[in-house]
Design a protein around this motif. Structure first.
Motif, short mmCIF file in Angstrom:
data_model
loop_
_atom_site.label_atom_id
_atom_site.label_comp_id
_atom_site.label_asym_id
_atom_site.label_seq_id
_atom_site.Cartn_x
_atom_site.Cartn_y
_atom_site.Cartn_z
N HIS A 58 0.62 -1.18 -0.06
CA HIS A 58 -0.09 0.05 0.09
C HIS A 58 0.85 1.21 -0.11
CE1 HIS A 58 -3.07 -2.68 1.15
NE2 HIS A 58 -3.91 -2.00 0.54
N TYR A 59 2.08 0.98 0.52
CA TYR A 59 3.09 2.29 0.46
C TYR A 59 4.31 1.94 -0.39
CZ TYR A 59 0.01 3.72 4.16
OH TYR A 59 -1.08 3.87 5.01
N PRO A 60 4.03 1.74 -1.61
CA PRO A 60 5.16 1.52 -2.55
C PRO A 60 6.54 2.35 -2.62
CG PRO A 60 3.50 2.06 -4.01
CD PRO A 60 3.00 2.25 -2.49
N GLY A 61 7.68 1.77 -2.79
CA GLY A 61 8.66 2.65 -3.09
C GLY A 61 9.93 2.24 -2.42
N GLY A 62 9.54 1.27 -1.59
CA GLY A 62 10.91 0.72 -0.71
C GLY A 62 10.64 0.86 0.79
N TRP A 63 11.30 0.13 1.71
CA TRP A 63 11.14 0.17 3.02
C TRP A 63 11.00 1.57 3.74
CZ3 TRP A 63 10.52 -4.50 5.89
CH2 TRP A 63 10.55 -4.50 7.13
N ALA A 64 11.99 2.38 3.62
CA ALA A 64 11.93 3.75 4.06
C ALA A 64 10.54 4.34 4.04
CB ALA A 64 13.12 4.53 3.74
N TYR A 65 10.06 4.51 2.75
CA TYR A 65 8.76 4.99 2.65
C TYR A 65 7.66 4.37 3.28
CZ TYR A 65 11.58 7.52 -0.97
OH TYR A 65 12.57 8.36 -1.46
#
Length: 257
Positions: free
Chosen positions: A21-28
């Motif tokens: 649901h919050y794609p882009g990587g672990w930090a995001y």
């Protein structure tokens, strides 16, 4: 061991859900640094989904109302058509009584003799009882003038005869029952044209009256149009589009709607 595996599987499912649901990587997906971005995106998405859900539910209820009116109308027509069919072709009707070879139904007298089975219409029938030396007789004369004689022995044909014997009152009462049914059938036939006309008229009335169905369909159409042009829907859609672009600019990935 099993409990640990269950907990581990749950944690993995939660992580996968967050990353999806919050794609882009672990930090995001997890970093407190991007908590506001996640909150902003989720709030916009939730508002859009809530609006779409509310609009859909309203339209579904209106659609169900249309279906209900249609179903009620079809059921009324079905009952009226069944009534018309039953008036045109009433059949035997329910069983009334029986004695010997005669079985009395609502609309016909069924003869079950050694030569076969046949039906005699009750309408216009004449019934006569006669007392004979060995048999009681019930004469059934149909509307065309053809008689049928039903015999009810009251004296054995031979000392060792095993045939069924009948009591006079029993046969007389049965003959009266037939006469009463004939009278009812004659009345039914006399009233039939008026009854048939009334039911057919009611059917035509139901077919012609579409006001309730038209009103339900109009309510559904207006609701759909209102939902398409409602500024609240446009506002939440604009908000979710903007939040989606913000997330894409931040992460390079488009979040799922």
């Amino acid at each position: 061991m099993v409990l640990g595996l269950i907990i581990f599987a749950g944690v993995l499912a939660g992580v996968a859900w967050q990353l999806y649901h919050y794609p882009g990587g672990w930090a995001y997906a997890f970093s407190p640094m991007h908590a506001d971005a996640r909150k902003s995106w989720w709030a916009a998405r939730s508002a859009a989904r809530a609006w779409a859900r509310s609009a859909t539910q309203g339209e579904e209820q209106a659609r169900e109302a249309v279906d209900s009116v249609e179903k009620d109308r079809e059921e009324r027509l079905r009952r009226l058509e069944q009534r018309i069919a039953s008036l045109n072709l009433p059949g035997r009707g329910e069983r009334v009584d029986a004695l010997g070879e005669l079985v009395l139904f609502r609309h016909v007298l069924l003869v079950q003799s050694a030569s076969g089975t046949r039906s005699i219409a009750l309408a216009g029938m004449e019934i006569r009882f006669e007392l004979g030396q060995k048999n009681y007789s019930v004469y059934c004369t149909d509307a065309d003038g053809y008689p049928y004689r039903a015999k009810y022995p009251h004296s054995p044909s031979s000392p060792e005869g095993g045939e069924q014997l009948f009591d006079e009152d029993q046969v007389r009462d049965f003959a009266v029952t037939i006469q009463n049914s004939v009278a009812q059938e004659n009345l039914f036939r006399a009233r039939l044209p008026h009854q048939l006309k009334a039911v057919e008229s009611k059917r035509e009335e139901v077919l012609a009256d579409t006001s309730e169905l038209d009103a339900a369909r109009e309510r559904l159409q207006k609701l759909r149009q209102r939902n398409r042009t409602d500024p609240r829907g446009e506002a939440v859609e604009a908000r979710v589009e903007e939040a989606s672009r913000d997330w894409e600019r931040l992460t390079g990935r488009v979040p799922p709607r």
